[in-house]
Design a protein around this motif. Structure first.
Motif, PDB file in Angstrom:
ATOM      1  N   LYS A  25       0.834  -1.209   0.000  1.00 52.80           N
ATOM      2  CA  LYS A  25       0.000   0.000   0.000  1.00 52.80           C
ATOM      3  C   LYS A  25       0.866   1.255   0.000  1.00 52.80           C
ATOM      4  CE  LYS A  25      -4.219  -1.641   2.318  1.00 52.80           C
ATOM      5  NZ  LYS A  25      -5.103  -1.427   3.502  1.00 52.80           N
ATOM      6  N   ASP A  26       1.908   1.251   0.820  1.00 57.58           N
ATOM      7  CA  ASP A  26       2.827   2.399   0.872  1.00 57.58           C
ATOM      8  C   ASP A  26       3.457   2.645  -0.497  1.00 57.58           C
ATOM      9  OD1 ASP A  26       2.269   2.653   3.548  1.00 57.58           O
ATOM     10  OD2 ASP A  26       4.122   1.697   4.237  1.00 57.58           O
ATOM     11  N   GLY A  64      -6.679   5.380  -6.861  1.00 56.95           N
ATOM     12  CA  GLY A  64      -7.833   4.624  -6.399  1.00 56.95           C
ATOM     13  C   GLY A  64      -7.731   4.264  -4.924  1.00 56.95           C
ATOM     14  N   ASN A  65      -8.651   3.423  -4.491  1.00 58.51           N
ATOM     15  CA  ASN A  65      -8.702   2.970  -3.104  1.00 58.51           C
ATOM     16  C   ASN A  65      -7.792   1.749  -2.940  1.00 58.51           C
ATOM     17  OD1 ASN A  65      -9.384   1.998  -0.579  1.00 58.51           O
ATOM     18  ND2 ASN A  65     -11.563   2.479  -0.797  1.00 58.51           N
ATOM     19  N   THR A  66      -6.894   1.803  -1.987  1.00 57.89           N
ATOM     20  CA  THR A  66      -5.979   0.679  -1.764  1.00 57.89           C
ATOM     21  C   THR A  66      -6.433  -0.229  -0.618  1.00 57.89           C
ATOM     22  OG1 THR A  66      -4.589   2.033  -0.308  1.00 57.89           O
ATOM     23  CG2 THR A  66      -3.992   1.960  -2.647  1.00 57.89           C
ATOM     24  N   ASP A  67      -7.615   0.009  -0.071  1.00 56.69           N
ATOM     25  CA  ASP A  67      -8.084  -0.823   1.043  1.00 56.69           C
ATOM     26  C   ASP A  67      -8.224  -2.287   0.620  1.00 56.69           C
ATOM     27  OD1 ASP A  67      -8.143   1.312   2.734  1.00 56.69           O
ATOM     28  OD2 ASP A  67     -10.290   1.697   2.530  1.00 56.69           O
ATOM     29  N   PRO A 126      -5.033   1.491 -14.458  1.00 58.53           N
ATOM     30  CA  PRO A 126      -5.442   2.839 -14.853  1.00 58.53           C
ATOM     31  C   PRO A 126      -5.345   3.882 -13.737  1.00 58.53           C
ATOM     32  CG  PRO A 126      -6.938   1.230 -15.794  1.00 58.53           C
ATOM     33  CD  PRO A 126      -6.046   0.477 -14.837  1.00 58.53           C
ATOM     34  N   HIS A 127      -5.211   3.453 -12.485  1.00 51.50           N
ATOM     35  CA  HIS A 127      -5.062   4.402 -11.372  1.00 51.50           C
ATOM     36  C   HIS A 127      -3.613   4.849 -11.190  1.00 51.50           C
ATOM     37  CE1 HIS A 127      -9.190   4.241 -10.000  1.00 51.50           C
ATOM     38  NE2 HIS A 127      -9.153   2.918  -9.999  1.00 51.50           N
ATOM     39  N   ASN A 129      -6.383  15.236 -13.546  1.00 45.66           N
ATOM     40  CA  ASN A 129      -5.120  15.560 -12.873  1.00 45.66           C
ATOM     41  C   ASN A 129      -4.107  14.452 -13.153  1.00 45.66           C
ATOM     42  OD1 ASN A 129      -6.076  17.975 -11.390  1.00 45.66           O
ATOM     43  ND2 ASN A 129      -7.383  16.495 -10.322  1.00 45.66           N
ATOM     44  N   PRO A 130      -3.400  14.556 -14.273  1.00 39.66           N
ATOM     45  CA  PRO A 130      -2.436  13.507 -14.620  1.00 39.66           C
ATOM     46  C   PRO A 130      -1.434  13.273 -13.494  1.00 39.66           C
ATOM     47  CG  PRO A 130      -2.720  15.043 -16.441  1.00 39.66           C
ATOM     48  CD  PRO A 130      -3.426  15.636 -15.264  1.00 39.66           C
ATOM     49  N   PRO A 131      -1.236  12.020 -13.091  1.00 38.11           N
ATOM     50  CA  PRO A 131      -0.321  11.735 -11.979  1.00 38.11           C
ATOM     51  C   PRO A 131       1.127  12.019 -12.341  1.00 38.11           C
ATOM     52  CG  PRO A 131      -1.065   9.702 -13.012  1.00 38.11           C
ATOM     53  CD  PRO A 131      -1.867  10.797 -13.630  1.00 38.11           C
TER      54      PRO A 131
END
Length: 290
Positions: free
Chosen positions: A115-116, A125-128, A136-137, A248-250
Motif C-alpha cells: 500500500k505504501d 484509487g482505493n488501496t483498502d 489505470p489508477h 489531474n495527470p499523476p
C-alpha cells in the motif's frame, strides 16, 4: 504472435508475454522503465526465448507430473523426454529463467508495504482492497511497468488491467532489492493449469526455457516454431491516451533505488539526470515481510 494458436490438439493461450524493452519501439517517456527492466534481474525472464517450439513445449506440458508439495512442502514437476526424466524444482526454475539465487529468500511482501508503495506512485484509487488494484489508477509509466510484469508472470490470459498480489510482490521486490522467491509460485501456476486441462497451454515461454534447461542437448527444430506472445507498440499509444484524459495527470515518481540502478548501469544517460542535486525525497516505505 499476438493471438492464441493451436497445435496437435492443444491451444496455446495468450499468457506469459514477452516485454517490449527496446527504446526504438517506444515513446521517450517510457524509456526509463524499459531501461530499468532491461538492466534488472528479471530481464531474461521478461524477454526470452525469442522462438518457441510447439513440440518441445507440448512434450514438457503433457509429460509433466505435478506435486504441489503439500501445505508446507515445495512444489515440483517431473517431465520426461525420450525416456529421460527430469525433476523440476524451484531451483530449476530460477536457473532456467536466470533469476537470482540467495541463501535465504523472503516469502512475501506485507500488505501495508505494498500500500505504501502504491501511495508513493500516486495511485489514485482505493488501496483498502489490495487484491483489486487496477493499472489505470497509476501514471502511464508505472502502468507499463506492471503491465510487463503481469503479462509475463500472471496466471491468467485476460484482464491485464488488474495488478494481482503476485505482481505487486514482484514489483516491490524488484524496486527495493528484496530477495523474494517467485519460482515456487511459477511452478504452482504451471502445475495447476496443466492439472486443469493438459490441452490448454499456459506459460509457453517459461515451459520452453525450462525444457531447454533440462534437456540442453536438444536443439530447437528448424520448423514447427512460433514467436512468443509479446506486448505491442499499441500499448504505449493506449497508455498515453488514457493519461491525457485524466483531469489531474499523476506525476511519475521515481524511487531512489531506481535512480541509483540506472546511474550505475547507464551513467552516460542517467548520471546527470539523477545527480545528487536532483534527487527527490525517498519513499517512506521500508521492506519487511509478513
Amino acid at each position: 504472435s499476438t493471438k492464441a494458436f493451436e497445435y496437435d490438439g492443444a491451444k496455446f493461450v495468450t499468457n506469459n508475454y514477452a516485454a517490449l524493452l527496446s527504446n526504438d519501439d517506444a515513446p521517450r517517456e517510457f524509456h526509463l522503465i524499459q531501461d530499468y527492466l532491461a538492466h534488472s534481474d528479471l530481464m531474461y525472464a521478461l524477454t526470452q526465448p525469442e522462438v518457441l517450439s510447439h513440440v518441445q513445449i507440448l512434450t514438457f506440458w503433457r509429460s509433466a507430473r505435478y506435486n504441489d508439495g503439500g501445505e508446507h512442502g515445495s512444489p515440483s514437476l517431473t517431465c520426461t523426454y525420450e525416456g529421460q526424466e527430469y525433476l523440476v524444482s524451484p531451483e530449476t526454475v530460477r536457473k532456467a529463467l536466470h533469476l537470482p539465487e540467495h541463501s535465504k529468500f523472503s516469502s512475501s511482501v506485507s500488505t501495508q508495504t505494498r500500500k505504501d508503495m502504491m501511495q508513493f506512485f500516486g495511485y489514485s484509487g482505493n488501496t483498502d482492497k489490495i487484491g483489486e488494484l487496477k493499472r489505470p489508477h497509476l501514471c502511464k509509466e508505472w502502468s507499463f511497468f506492471y503491465d510487463c510484469i503481469t503479462r509475463a508472470f500472471g496466471n491468467k490470459c485476460s484482464n491485464f488491467d488488474a495488478i494481482p498480489i503476485f505482481s505487486q510482490q514482484i514489483g516491490y521486490s524488484l524496486l527495493h532489492n528484496l530477495k523474494f522467491d517467485m519460482a515456487p509460485s511459477i511452478l504452482r501456476f504451471i502445475g495447476d493449469r496443466k492439472s486443469e486441462d493438459e490441452n490448454i497451454v499456459y506459460f509457453a515461454r517459461f515451459c520452453q526455457l525450462i525444457f531447454s534447461y533440462c534437456f540442453p542437448n536438444v536443439p530447437l527444430p528448424d520448423s514447427g516454431t512460433e514467436l512468443p506472445f509479446k506486448i505491442t507498440k499499441r500499448a504505449f499509444t493506449d497508455l498515453i491516451k488514457k493519461d491525457s484524459k485524466k483531469p489531474n495527470p499523476p506525476v511519475f515518481a521515481i524511487p531512489v533505488t531506481v535512480q541509483d540502478k540506472l546511474r550505475v548501469a547507464m551513467p552516460d544517460k542517467y548520471g546527470t539526470l539523477f545527480s545528487d542535486e536532483n534527487l527527490p525525497h525517498p519513499s517512506s516505505s521500508t521492506a519487511h515481510t509478513d
